[in-house]
Structure formats: C-alpha cells, structure tokens
Design an enzyme around this catalytic site. Structure first.
Site, PDB file in Angstrom:
ATOM      1  N   HIS A 137       0.807  -1.210  -0.081  1.00 48.05           N
ATOM      2  CA  HIS A 137       0.008   0.033   0.124  1.00 48.05           C
ATOM      3  C   HIS A 137       1.043   1.126  -0.089  1.00 48.05           C
ATOM      4  O   HIS A 137       0.594   2.428   0.697  1.00 48.05           O
ATOM      5  CB  HIS A 137      -0.997   0.076   1.085  1.00 48.05           C
ATOM      6  CG  HIS A 137      -2.082  -0.995   1.196  1.00 48.05           C
ATOM      7  ND1 HIS A 137      -2.588  -1.692  -0.206  1.00 48.05           N
ATOM      8  CD2 HIS A 137      -2.989  -1.529   2.124  1.00 48.05           C
ATOM      9  CE1 HIS A 137      -3.284  -2.622   0.116  1.00 48.05           C
ATOM     10  NE2 HIS A 137      -3.804  -2.407   1.475  1.00 48.05           N
ATOM     11  N   HIS A 211      -9.675   2.243   0.797  1.00 50.51           N
ATOM     12  CA  HIS A 211      -9.617   1.163   1.611  1.00 50.51           C
ATOM     13  C   HIS A 211     -10.618   1.271   2.755  1.00 50.51           C
ATOM     14  O   HIS A 211     -10.144   1.092   3.919  1.00 50.51           O
ATOM     15  CB  HIS A 211      -8.047   1.109   2.145  1.00 50.51           C
ATOM     16  CG  HIS A 211      -7.661  -0.457   2.735  1.00 50.51           C
ATOM     17  ND1 HIS A 211      -8.231  -0.941   3.742  1.00 50.51           N
ATOM     18  CD2 HIS A 211      -6.614  -1.224   2.278  1.00 50.51           C
ATOM     19  CE1 HIS A 211      -7.744  -2.164   3.761  1.00 50.51           C
ATOM     20  NE2 HIS A 211      -6.845  -2.289   2.983  1.00 50.51           N
ATOM     21  N   TYR A 213     -13.544   0.027   5.291  1.00 49.73           N
ATOM     22  CA  TYR A 213     -14.077  -1.163   5.711  1.00 49.73           C
ATOM     23  C   TYR A 213     -15.531  -1.035   5.874  1.00 49.73           C
ATOM     24  O   TYR A 213     -15.806   0.055   6.230  1.00 49.73           O
ATOM     25  CB  TYR A 213     -13.365  -1.478   7.009  1.00 49.73           C
ATOM     26  CG  TYR A 213     -12.016  -2.098   7.007  1.00 49.73           C
ATOM     27  CD1 TYR A 213     -11.833  -3.426   7.650  1.00 49.73           C
ATOM     28  CD2 TYR A 213     -11.093  -1.179   6.616  1.00 49.73           C
ATOM     29  CE1 TYR A 213     -10.333  -3.509   7.594  1.00 49.73           C
ATOM     30  CE2 TYR A 213      -9.619  -1.337   6.695  1.00 49.73           C
ATOM     31  CZ  TYR A 213      -9.364  -2.884   7.262  1.00 49.73           C
ATOM     32  OH  TYR A 213      -7.962  -3.226   7.286  1.00 49.73           O
ATOM     33  N   GLU A 349     -11.729  -3.833  -2.569  1.00 50.01           N
ATOM     34  CA  GLU A 349     -10.742  -2.704  -3.042  1.00 50.01           C
ATOM     35  C   GLU A 349     -10.567  -3.170  -4.450  1.00 50.01           C
ATOM     36  O   GLU A 349     -10.143  -4.074  -4.853  1.00 50.01           O
ATOM     37  CB  GLU A 349      -9.295  -3.083  -2.276  1.00 50.01           C
ATOM     38  CG  GLU A 349      -9.267  -2.836  -0.984  1.00 50.01           C
ATOM     39  CD  GLU A 349      -8.056  -3.381  -0.296  1.00 50.01           C
ATOM     40  OE1 GLU A 349      -7.085  -3.081  -0.425  1.00 50.01           O
ATOM     41  OE2 GLU A 349      -8.436  -4.604   0.722  1.00 50.01           O
TER      42      GLU A 349
END
Length: 391
Positions: A137, A211, A213, A349
């Site tokens: 990342h 990203h 959640y 993602e």
C-alpha cells in the site's frame, strides 16, 4: 453522521412558532477544522450530504472517509464505514505500526509488491518493505499518510470533494513525479463515485484504490460473517505464504472462493483450505470478467439481511481484493469506543493485481509520460424489497 455535522444542519433550521421545520436534505457540503498532525499540518474535514439522504465525512489527511451514513430498510441512517472520530487516532504510533488503512486513499501502489522490488526499462527499483518481506500500500509513507489539497464542489444533483497530491520523483523509491487527483462524488441514488487520475514524468507502476471497511449492519455491529456476498469473478489469484500471487489464475468453482452466487461470508471462512489458512480468512484478488476495459461493470454485491442494506460495487478495474478483516484483533476501538474485533468489517478494494510489476501475465500497471491513468469505482447503496440471496 456524527454530532459535528448534525450541529451544522440544526443551525440552519429556522424556528417558527416554537416548531422546527424539517431539515433540508438537498445536496450540501460543509467544511470544518479537524485537527493538526504531529508534523504541524492542519487537517480539514468535509461533511457531504447527497440528494437521496446519504451522508459522508472525509478529511484531507489520507483522503480518509471518516463516516458513510446510508438508510436501512426502514429509512434510518446508520454509519456503515469503520473508523475513528479523531485525527489523533489515525496518526498515533500504535495505529501506524499496525495500520489497517481505515477509509484511506492508497498509493502509489495498492496491495503488495514482492520484496519491494521491480524493474522498468532495465532499471531495478527498491521500495520500503512494510509487510514482512514485501511492500504494501505505498510503503511506510504512502498516500494514506499525506495531507491532500482539497476543493469541495456542489452541483445541482450531487456534491463532492476533489483531492490532489504530488508525489515527488523518487519518493518511496518510485521513479518519476506523480500528480494525482482523487474525486469523491455523492451522486443521486445513494451512490459514492470515486474517480482517480494520475500523470507521471517517468514510466512507473501505479495502482490506486480506496481502503474503506464496511459493515452494513451499521453502528457497532460486531461481525460481517452473516453478510451475503456475491463476486462477479470465476477465478482468483492464489498466493504464497507472504500473500504474494504465485502467478496463476485459479478457478473459484468448488472452492471456498466461489462467491458467484450470494453466500454468507462466514460460511466457508474456516474451511480446511491452504489459501484460507495462509490469510486467516479472505485476503485475495479476484479476477473480474472484462468486456471493455474502460467501462463500468459489476464487481460485487453485498447484502445484510438484518438491516436490508444492499451494497453494489462497479468498477473499470480488472481486479477486486476481498478482505474479511482477518487481522482486526480488538486493539482499535470504534467511534463509540467498542473494539473492532476480527471480521468487524470487510473491504472490497478495486484494483489491478498485486505484484503486477513482477508478473508478466497480469494486466500491466505501468504508466508512461504523456499518458493519463484513469479509474472509476462506484459504491451503490439500496434497500431492495426482495432479493434472491440463497439460504
């Protein structure tokens, strides 16, 4: 949305005869100060309200989506995005050392690069390794840790935020200066549209993603294992013990990775399967069906039978990383103080494949001078009256 945004709306409600009128639900955007980073950079937060009720907060640090409120089957708004309620929670050392990347823009390269090395035009580049032996990342100082420039916008039927950042030549070991624009738009129909653009001065790999959640139960729902997931993919890329793809496309049929029809996330998450064992659940790239590389296509659908919320994911990307929150262990706490335990949220993602710079058979992630990187992903939220999700 949290109290800060509600306060802004309440101040805008005129009082007539002691009774408040209903708040205006037309698209709006408000900016406020969110805090200062340890290095002294001021951080702003933008509260956006869409035309059909969706509300979102995003801050300039990391381009992080702090909250995303969408209606349930009864019309009640709840926050379905995991995260914190203070800047300090995102910048403290404990978070950075075990970074879950809650809600952040990811770059220069989303996902993993084997041993942090790749070659371009015969030159080998070495990146920081921050995930065992691998680069993850964007490394130790990825786009999730920079303060972005931000410009809000307000159109007739939508509102949004345009974020820009320049990554200098050589930053993190990557070649070329990279100029990046990420745009969040709350569009009609309770859709969050994310557009990415980038240009470079030297040929370099680029793989941008978001990203967040999600837990469609909202609030402090403890688990996403009862959510029903459908992924529009007939293959995935299996990984080695460090979660680097081994270079093959493996069919999902007759495996725990078969989500071609709605299946509870937790139904096979404990299966005796080497790939499940390596990741402690799901943390794998799915190979999406491709008709036109520039067109949006359905990548995934997730349904929560308790709240009635359905989330869809459409994208121009060839891959989708499904992560089932395996490494959440209760050490981070939610906006209300409840612990985020394993499987408290999931991430979908949209991306090019992990380790593509070292995998000749994967879609290329190389961006060249005089080219423009473009990508679009749309997260849609609805509450259908009926849905055939299987058992």
């Amino acid at each position: 949305m949290r109290i800060r945004f509600l306060a802004v709306l309440m101040l805008a409600i005129p009082l007539l005869g002691g009774c408040a009128e209903a708040p205006d639900t037309s698209p709006s955007v408000e900016q406020s100060h969110f805090g200062v980073t340890p290095s002294g950079d001021s951080v702003a937060v933008f509260a956006l309200q869409g035309a059909d009720g969706m509300q979102m907060e995003a801050m300039t640090y990391g381009g992080i989506i702090l909250s995303l409120e969408v209606p349930d089957g009864e019309g009640a708004l709840e926050d379905v995005a995991l995260g914190f309620d203070s800047l300090a929670a995102y910048t403290r050392d404990a978070y950075r050392s075990a970074n879950p990347y809650f809600g952040a823009v990811i770059g220069r390269y989303g996902n993993r690069i084997d041993e942090g090395r790749f070659s371009v035009n015969g030159d080998t580049y070495t990146l920081a390794t921050n995930n065992g032996p691998n680069h993850l990342h964007g490394g130790r100082e990825g786009f999730d840790q920079v303060v972005w420039n931000a410009e809000p916008f307000h159109r007739a039927d939508s509102v949004g935020l345009t974020l820009t950042h320049t990554s200098p030549d050589g930053h993190g070991g990557y070649p070329g200066r990279l100029d990046v624009t990420v745009t969040y738009t709350l569009a009609p129909g309770n859709e969050l549209v994310i557009d990415y653009e980038a240009t470079t001065t030297e040929t370099t790999p680029v793989n941008l993603t978001q990203h967040s959640y999600f837990n469609l139960g909202g609030g402090d729902s403890e688990s996403i294992l009862d959510h029903r997931l459908k992924i529009h993919a007939e293959a995935y890329t299996p990984v080695d013990s460090t979660l680097i793809p081994i270079g093959e496309y493996r069919p999902v049929q007759d495996t725990p990775f078969d989500f071609t029809s709605f299946t509870p996330i937790g139904e096979r998450i404990g299966a005796e399967n080497r790939q499940i064992g390596i990741a402690g659940g799901y943390d794998h790239n799915f190979v999406l069906a491709r008709e036109d590389s520039d067109s949006l296509r359905m990548a995934a659908e997730v349904y929560d039978p308790e709240s009635g919320r359905l989330m869809t994911v459409r994208t121009t990307e060839p891959g989708l990383q499904f992560y089932s929150g395996n490494f959440l262990d209760g050490s981070f706490t939610s906006k209300s103080g409840a612990p985020y335990r394993q499987h408290a949220g999931f991430a979908l993602e949209t991306q090019h494949f992990p380790d593509s710079p070292n995998q000749a058979d994967f879609p290329s992630t190389l961006l060249r001078p005089n080219e423009t990187y473009r990508s679009r992903t749309v997260y849609g939220f609805s509450t259908p009256d009926s849905l055939n999700t299987g058992p």
